[in-house]
Scaffold this motif. Sequence first.
Motif, mmCIF file in Angstrom:
data_model
loop_
_atom_site.group_PDB
_atom_site.id
_atom_site.type_symbol
_atom_site.label_atom_id
_atom_site.label_comp_id
_atom_site.label_asym_id
_atom_site.label_seq_id
_atom_site.Cartn_x
_atom_site.Cartn_y
_atom_site.Cartn_z
ATOM 1 N N PRO A 151 -9.178 -5.661 7.767
ATOM 2 C CA PRO A 151 -7.847 -5.749 8.309
ATOM 3 C C PRO A 151 -7.304 -4.294 8.746
ATOM 4 O O PRO A 151 -6.461 -4.272 9.788
ATOM 5 N N VAL A 152 -7.498 -3.298 7.964
ATOM 6 C CA VAL A 152 -7.175 -1.947 8.270
ATOM 7 C C VAL A 152 -7.512 -1.545 9.565
ATOM 8 O O VAL A 152 -6.820 -1.132 10.313
ATOM 9 N N LEU A 153 -8.956 -1.699 9.735
ATOM 10 C CA LEU A 153 -9.484 -1.148 10.958
ATOM 11 C C LEU A 153 -8.845 -1.888 12.261
ATOM 12 O O LEU A 153 -8.523 -1.427 13.093
ATOM 13 N N ARG A 154 -8.743 -3.295 12.210
ATOM 14 C CA ARG A 154 -7.903 -4.142 13.310
ATOM 15 C C ARG A 154 -6.621 -3.785 13.474
ATOM 16 O O ARG A 154 -6.079 -3.765 14.650
ATOM 17 N N VAL A 155 -5.966 -3.419 12.575
ATOM 18 C CA VAL A 155 -4.516 -3.086 12.639
ATOM 19 C C VAL A 155 -4.466 -1.704 13.329
ATOM 20 O O VAL A 155 -3.489 -1.456 14.295
ATOM 21 N N VAL A 156 -5.312 -0.740 12.842
ATOM 22 C CA VAL A 156 -5.358 0.854 13.473
ATOM 23 C C VAL A 156 -5.744 0.553 15.025
ATOM 24 O O VAL A 156 -4.867 1.212 15.934
ATOM 25 N N HIS A 157 -6.687 -0.237 15.412
ATOM 26 C CA HIS A 157 -7.107 -0.464 16.638
ATOM 27 C C HIS A 157 -6.011 -1.033 17.365
ATOM 28 O O HIS A 157 -5.512 -0.814 18.650
ATOM 29 N N SER A 158 -5.396 -2.106 17.079
ATOM 30 C CA SER A 158 -4.366 -2.865 17.824
ATOM 31 C C SER A 158 -3.429 -2.059 17.899
ATOM 32 O O SER A 158 -2.745 -1.760 19.052
ATOM 33 N N ALA A 159 -2.781 -1.129 17.036
ATOM 34 C CA ALA A 159 -1.671 -0.203 17.276
ATOM 35 C C ALA A 159 -1.966 0.638 18.350
ATOM 36 O O ALA A 159 -1.150 1.095 19.202
ATOM 37 N N PRO A 186 0.833 -1.132 0.002
ATOM 38 C CA PRO A 186 -0.150 0.019 -0.005
ATOM 39 C C PRO A 186 0.830 1.249 -0.010
ATOM 40 O O PRO A 186 2.116 1.117 0.200
ATOM 41 N N SER A 187 0.211 2.396 -0.178
ATOM 42 C CA SER A 187 0.791 3.750 -0.244
ATOM 43 C C SER A 187 0.228 4.205 1.279
ATOM 44 O O SER A 187 -0.935 4.632 1.169
ATOM 45 N N ILE A 188 1.304 4.660 2.041
ATOM 46 C CA ILE A 188 0.869 5.016 3.232
ATOM 47 C C ILE A 188 1.523 6.559 3.410
ATOM 48 O O ILE A 188 2.666 6.662 3.418
ATOM 49 N N ARG A 189 0.669 7.665 3.559
ATOM 50 C CA ARG A 189 0.909 9.029 3.586
ATOM 51 C C ARG A 189 0.079 9.816 4.717
ATOM 52 O O ARG A 189 -0.900 9.474 5.008
ATOM 53 N N TYR A 223 -5.107 13.492 8.464
ATOM 54 C CA TYR A 223 -5.345 12.219 8.221
ATOM 55 C C TYR A 223 -4.400 11.514 7.905
ATOM 56 O O TYR A 223 -3.319 11.761 7.332
ATOM 57 N N LEU A 224 -4.117 10.145 8.148
ATOM 58 C CA LEU A 224 -3.146 9.206 7.843
ATOM 59 C C LEU A 224 -3.911 8.162 6.859
ATOM 60 O O LEU A 224 -5.133 7.690 7.236
ATOM 61 N N GLY A 225 -3.518 8.012 5.649
ATOM 62 C CA GLY A 225 -4.300 7.559 4.583
ATOM 63 C C GLY A 225 -3.207 6.211 4.153
ATOM 64 O O GLY A 225 -2.121 6.358 4.060
ATOM 65 N N VAL A 226 -3.979 5.109 3.941
ATOM 66 C CA VAL A 226 -3.626 3.730 3.371
ATOM 67 C C VAL A 226 -4.246 3.762 2.271
ATOM 68 O O VAL A 226 -5.509 3.605 2.262
ATOM 69 N N GLN A 227 -3.637 3.531 1.153
ATOM 70 C CA GLN A 227 -4.248 3.686 -0.285
ATOM 71 C C GLN A 227 -3.677 2.476 -1.223
ATOM 72 O O GLN A 227 -2.677 2.164 -1.248
ATOM 73 N N PHE A 228 -4.720 1.712 -1.771
ATOM 74 C CA PHE A 228 -4.361 0.490 -2.494
ATOM 75 C C PHE A 228 -4.859 0.930 -4.171
ATOM 76 O O PHE A 228 -6.008 1.407 -4.261
ATOM 77 N N THR A 229 -4.074 0.581 -4.887
ATOM 78 C CA THR A 229 -4.295 0.978 -6.192
ATOM 79 C C THR A 229 -4.479 -0.454 -7.051
ATOM 80 O O THR A 229 -3.255 -1.072 -7.250
ATOM 81 N N LEU A 230 -5.593 -0.741 -7.483
ATOM 82 C CA LEU A 230 -6.007 -2.243 -7.838
ATOM 83 C C LEU A 230 -6.501 -2.036 -9.381
ATOM 84 O O LEU A 230 -6.900 -1.088 -9.760
ATOM 85 N N TRP A 231 -6.704 -3.550 -9.948
ATOM 86 C CA TRP A 231 -7.243 -3.331 -11.152
ATOM 87 C C TRP A 231 -6.603 -2.396 -12.163
ATOM 88 O O TRP A 231 -7.292 -1.775 -12.989
ATOM 89 N N ASP A 232 -5.292 -2.425 -12.251
ATOM 90 C CA ASP A 232 -4.485 -1.524 -13.123
ATOM 91 C C ASP A 232 -4.967 -0.274 -13.036
ATOM 92 O O ASP A 232 -4.631 0.637 -14.157
ATOM 93 N N GLY A 233 -5.199 0.176 -11.958
ATOM 94 C CA GLY A 233 -5.441 1.812 -11.503
ATOM 95 C C GLY A 233 -7.012 1.862 -11.630
ATOM 96 O O GLY A 233 -7.407 3.182 -11.698
ATOM 97 N N GLN A 234 -7.820 0.913 -12.084
ATOM 98 C CA GLN A 234 -9.327 1.157 -12.220
ATOM 99 C C GLN A 234 -10.122 1.187 -11.144
ATOM 100 O O GLN A 234 -11.198 1.781 -10.899
ATOM 101 N N LEU A 235 -9.327 0.944 -9.938
ATOM 102 C CA LEU A 235 -10.030 0.820 -8.671
ATOM 103 C C LEU A 235 -9.100 1.511 -7.557
ATOM 104 O O LEU A 235 -7.894 0.973 -7.510
#
Length: 557
Positions: free
Chosen positions: A510-518, A328-331, A379-391
């Motif tokens: 999974p993102v929500l659980r990682v955030v809460h765990s940390a 992911p891209s985390i910024r 805001y801390l963002g975690v971004q996934f670029t999927l489907w060759d950029g379509q999603l």
Amino acid sequence: MGAAVTTEEPFFDFLPRPQVPLQGGAGQTAATQALASAAYRDSPVQDILKANSEWHESTVTKGRLSLLEPNLGEAFARAVQSRMLGATRKGIIQSFGTEPGTIVEHCLASIRIRKERDTKLTLVMAVFGLLFLPGMLLWLAVFQLRRTLAGAKDRRAGALGTVLLGAAGVLAVLFLIKLPFTGLLGLYLRAMIVAPIIGWYWAKVICEKTARDLRSRWDSLLGGGGVGAKIPEAVPKSAAAGSAEQLRQSLVKLAAEDQSNIVFYAGPKGILGMGTRWGSWQLAEELEPKEAGKEIHGFRSWDVIRAIQDRLQLLERGPLHTGGFPTPSIRNWVVSPIGEGAKEVSRPSGQDIDNFQVRQHEIQRICNEQQFSSGNRHYLGVQFTLWDGQLVITMMVTVTVLHETLRIEVTGHALGPVHALFTTKPAPKTKEVDKAFKFWEKKTVQLPLVDASEVVRLAARAPLTWFPPVLDHLGGRIALPEPFGLRHAWADKPWRHRFMADDAMRAATPVLRVVHSAAMKVLDEHGVNTDRFTNRSMILSGMVQDPAPRKADVYDA
């Protein structure tokens, strides 16, 4: 950048990246090439209206003469060039999931190809049109009238335009035969009728060659092969090449602005460029010491964010080898609020801004201090670029502390695929006609790639392409949706695609659980009683598995 002058223009990209995104490299190939293909299209300009979405609408401004109107590729390339590289352009929205520089370069390349064609057509117009101006104007008037009638809603009026063109041809032949004038005047009057026809034939050869070139590029981009954008005019060849250097700097500025860490929240339109907010999960509980009589060890919101960021870096790892998350891209993002109906955005400047980037110390200050009332938010963002950029899936995390309450909010944003208009490949021009002997049956016949009316339109526009504002006024143009960004302007919602919708909702848990765990780990280390936080986190873990996305940015109040 001075160099020895060569006899052959160098066709290469001057930016520090490949001309065409590599398949599987950045994961942004499909969306980028689909949008870039629009610059090479020859379909009607009104087709752009089909790509309008609920939040963003392009418009087509009609000109004074329909004979001078552009097609989709001409209007799109011109609009993108003016909007993205103009000297007085307004701020742009980031194009997540695409490479806007590549799209703009293809627009410039298509403009260059058409410019070469228009140079030749201008020469044809000068020889066979300007020298025989009265005849050329008569033929142009016939084609303009035919185009006007053909565009009428009344079918009989459209058929009348075709009859009119045939009648004009018959009258031209009679004029040549029965002309009462002789001598030099008679020869000129006859040439006045014939010369534009000869020029039209020459222009047709030129137009067909360019049309095949443009269509091959259109097809190559959507076929996955990828064709390089050749813009040698952007490479300065001497210190005096001011226009080339200005173009180079504009492209560098565009790339820098697209990498900005400032985004804009426009109410129900969501964060521009990331899509609307489809889900929101909030954990808010009171800060109590772990042991009675002891105080909590001091910490700030930034401490929690840093811990969350470190844990999010490990998202792609898992106990089972199942593929799972891509990297992911985390910024860290600074989110600036604007009105829902805002027509432009302005990026801040000052000592805390460096090349469109908010400096780290200012981001940390906003995270710790700017949590209430007016101003930007962190805001801390975690971004996934999927489907060759379509999603593009983006999960945004914000941490606030007000009085004795700590709130951790996770929101989900999803940007869907580009509109299907941009993914259609070029099709041969055909029509169905009756068979000669079996008139009750139909057959498909191949039509010329460039018909007579199209040749006249291109030839009439050619001299005016040297004066783009005049041509825009007379022929019309595309008005791009504002605030403009190449990716979000023509994005569909992902919820119509079952697998894309599944990917968006699967990423949330999974993102929500990682955030809460940390966050729980930070609280525990600083002497905070985490019992309430843990119970609330378990409730949210159940709520996040709700399979239905919602319009979280629309408050029903």
